[in-house]
Motif scaffolding. Sequence first.
Motif, PDB file in Angstrom:
ATOM      1  N   SER A  56       0.847  -1.190   0.000  1.00 27.45           N
ATOM      2  CA  SER A  56       0.000   0.000   0.000  1.00 27.45           C
ATOM      3  C   SER A  56       0.887   1.247   0.000  1.00 27.45           C
ATOM      4  N   ASP A  57       0.271   2.389  -0.217  1.00 21.89           N
ATOM      5  CA  ASP A  57       1.026   3.649  -0.173  1.00 21.89           C
ATOM      6  C   ASP A  57       1.696   3.812   1.186  1.00 21.89           C
ATOM      7  N   PRO A 250      -2.710   2.461  -8.469  1.00 20.82           N
ATOM      8  CA  PRO A 250      -2.959   3.240  -7.253  1.00 20.82           C
ATOM      9  C   PRO A 250      -2.863   2.340  -6.031  1.00 20.82           C
ATOM     10  N   ASP A 251      -2.099   2.783  -5.035  1.00 19.95           N
ATOM     11  CA  ASP A 251      -1.968   2.051  -3.767  1.00 19.95           C
ATOM     12  C   ASP A 251      -1.438   0.630  -3.982  1.00 19.95           C
ATOM     13  N   SER A 252      -0.539   0.451  -4.950  1.00 20.51           N
ATOM     14  CA  SER A 252       0.006  -0.871  -5.236  1.00 20.51           C
ATOM     15  C   SER A 252       1.437  -0.718  -5.723  1.00 20.51           C
ATOM     16  N   HIS A 253       2.373  -1.186  -4.881  1.00 20.28           N
ATOM     17  CA  HIS A 253       3.788  -1.018  -5.193  1.00 20.28           C
ATOM     18  C   HIS A 253       4.514  -2.346  -4.998  1.00 20.28           C
TER      19      HIS A 253
END
Lengths: 268, 119
Positions: A56-57, A250-253
């Motif tokens: 998540s971020d 988005p919100d995925s790393h």
Amino acid sequence: MFAFPQLQTGSMAQLPSSRGSHFRTISNSMGDGSSLKLEDFRGVHNSWTLRFRNLSDAEFTQLGDFFSACEGQLRSFTFLDPFTNLLRWSEQLSETVWHKDGGLSVGATGLADPEGTARASQLVNTAQVAQGLRQTIAAPGNYIYCFSAYVKAAQPCSIGLSIETGQPNDRKLCAVSSEWSRVYFSASGEEADQVTGVLEVPAGTAISVYGLQLEAQPNPSPYVLTLGKSGVFAHTRFAQDQLTFVAQGPDSHDCTVRLQSRDEDSNE
Amino acid sequence: MAAFPLLKTGAVSQYPSSKALEFSTTVLRYVDGSEQRFRTRPAIGHRWLIDLRAVSPEEAGVIRAFVEAHRGRFGTFSFQDPWTGTVYDNCSFDGDSLELNFQTDWRVATEVVIRDNEA
């Protein structure tokens, strides 16, 4: 305590990941084909390759900030190995790492265990109050931990499991029957540099116990035997000066972290 | 003498695993085409690649504890050849590293190479 962060899920790693144990042996080959070997104690180290997906971020920021605080390979930190038991001598309850309250003693050992081997031990409480078996590790108190064990008793009873970090924490009562069952308790505590797993045996009771395990995650994973070494590595470093994050959305790393730690018995 | 640990099934390794028979021969070739050959190792050497593609975390922990207790290549132990059943009393790991690949909660993959020191 300056320690590798725990994910929001409470785990230290995702699967698949890998870990390595490394030694260094100096070998001289003789003319007759035989060899003389010498162990290099200073060359012992452990390594981990942790592959993170869909961070998540908040997790991405936390890991990035930690890497920055370490300045890559420069600073060392405490790392809790996610693939092993954080306790030492998990089946040798007479070892000094295990503290037993005054009325508690280790009875018979080499008892039949749920794995089909003979590695269980008996704990006997001759006192009039509950007595505890505990082991303390040097780890961040505010992480989530799971303390688990396989237990059984001739007569049904209840044992207490707790995780202490400075102040006594909540305690969970677990029913014990004449059949082996795995019981566990999960909790996180306050900011502290020590975590203690406690198993309480009720007054005047003897229980059989096997597979004591403490892990930095919410739920128990398969039991792992430990001897003199635990899964706490106090002098771990990043094995990389560059940490690359890939944003998948988005919100995925995603990222891959490589860590290395000298053997905890060696001098830094 | 400690023995290399068995899996829960009682087996030493999983398929595929491999075994090598080794000799060491020095060959001197002369300008007239003749050769002189002699062995530089007194006996046949054995080396086993133990491929463990799906072991439990507990079995992986036992193997790791065994490797650590023997400090990589340094220590010696007995090993039973899974092909012939012959026990070799003086064996060592052929490397100083053990890599465990945790694939799922219940499956770990690793491999170890063991060699017979008597050769």
